[in-house]
Structures are given as C-alpha cells and as structure tokens.
Design a protein around this motif. Structure first.
Motif, PDB file in Angstrom:
ATOM      1  N   GLU A   4       0.870  -1.176   0.000  1.00  0.00           N
ATOM      2  CA  GLU A   4       0.000   0.000   0.000  1.00  0.00           C
ATOM      3  C   GLU A   4       0.906   1.225   0.000  1.00  0.00           C
ATOM      4  N   HIS A   5       0.599   2.177  -0.867  1.00  0.00           N
ATOM      5  CA  HIS A   5       1.459   3.356  -1.058  1.00  0.00           C
ATOM      6  C   HIS A   5       0.596   4.605  -1.055  1.00  0.00           C
ATOM      7  N   ALA A   6       1.046   5.635  -0.343  1.00  0.00           N
ATOM      8  CA  ALA A   6       0.375   6.935  -0.393  1.00  0.00           C
ATOM      9  C   ALA A   6       1.391   8.027  -0.106  1.00  0.00           C
ATOM     10  N   HIS A  62      -6.152  -5.526   3.421  1.00  0.00           N
ATOM     11  CA  HIS A  62      -6.206  -4.058   3.447  1.00  0.00           C
ATOM     12  C   HIS A  62      -7.630  -3.553   3.268  1.00  0.00           C
ATOM     13  N   ARG A  67      -9.786  -1.570   6.218  1.00  0.00           N
ATOM     14  CA  ARG A  67     -10.656  -0.463   5.812  1.00  0.00           C
ATOM     15  C   ARG A  67     -12.092  -0.624   6.315  1.00  0.00           C
ATOM     16  N   HIS A  80      -6.696  11.971   9.344  1.00  0.00           N
ATOM     17  CA  HIS A  80      -7.196  12.558   8.093  1.00  0.00           C
ATOM     18  C   HIS A  80      -7.294  14.079   8.111  1.00  0.00           C
ATOM     19  N   PRO A  87      -4.840  12.148   0.501  1.00  0.00           N
ATOM     20  CA  PRO A  87      -3.946  11.323  -0.312  1.00  0.00           C
ATOM     21  C   PRO A  87      -4.699  10.314  -1.172  1.00  0.00           C
ATOM     22  N   VAL A  89      -4.505   6.600  -2.358  1.00  0.00           N
ATOM     23  CA  VAL A  89      -3.896   5.356  -1.893  1.00  0.00           C
ATOM     24  C   VAL A  89      -3.903   4.367  -3.047  1.00  0.00           C
ATOM     25  N   ASN A  90      -2.745   3.780  -3.307  1.00  0.00           N
ATOM     26  CA  ASN A  90      -2.616   2.756  -4.339  1.00  0.00           C
ATOM     27  C   ASN A  90      -2.049   1.493  -3.720  1.00  0.00           C
ATOM     28  N   CYS A  91      -2.437   0.363  -4.264  1.00  0.00           N
ATOM     29  CA  CYS A  91      -1.908  -0.921  -3.825  1.00  0.00           C
ATOM     30  C   CYS A  91      -1.240  -1.606  -5.011  1.00  0.00           C
TER      31      CYS A  91
END
Length: 98
Positions: A4-6, A62, A67, A80, A87, A89-91
């Motif tokens: 997971e990237h943000a 995730h 979530r 937040h 942001p 969020v990408n996985c």
C-alpha cells in the motif's frame, strides 16, 4: 504480498503533531490480520510530505479487513484532518523481478 502506497501532504506547520498522531495510529494498523509492516518517511525536499508504505498479505487484508474495521475509523479520526489534499492510496501486487 501487497504494498500500500500513499503520499501524505500534511498541512503547513503540522508535521510534529502529525508524527505524534501517526505514532499512535501505527498500533491500530499493526494489530490487523494480514499486516506485515508500516514505514513512514519524511521527504527531504518538503518536510510536510511523507511517504506511507504498508505491507499486507493480500488486498483483502487491506480493503476488506482494515478499511472495514473499527480501527480504521480511529485511524481516520487521528490522521485525516492533517492532509491537504487527501492522499490517493494505491496498492501494488506482482513484482516484475523474480
């Protein structure tokens, strides 16, 4: 394994308070099934920008686990309000290197 990237852009002047809140929030995500690790790095170019990386067993851990959990609601409440903008969020899953 899922990464997971943000990119977290924190409101001006809020970095120290954000870091204290992230320290508390870390325990919330670390307690989740399928969690492996979390890394938060501050940008050398912009001290109010951070890279968030979380390793999960699967996208389901995730998305459907964390979530959908009460701990995520606590995470949101802690963190937040620091972000501007919110942001993306990408996985990421499959590695192109063996």
């Amino acid at each position: 394994m899922i990464v997971e990237h943000a990119i977290l852009q924190v409101r001006p002047g809020q970095s120290a308070t954000f870091e204290a809140a992230m320290t508390k929030a870390r325990a919330l995500v670390a307690s989740q099934p399928g969690f492996h690790s979390i890394e938060v790095r501050q940008s050398d170019d912009d001290p109010e920008r951070y890279l968030l990386l979380i390793l999960w067993d699967s996208i389901e851990s995730h998305r459907d686990g964390f979530r959908a959990s009460p701990e995520y609601q606590q995470w949101r409440a802690l963190l937040h309000h620091f972000y501007d903008p919110m942001p993306v969020v990408n996985c990421y899953g499959r590695s192109i290197f063996p």
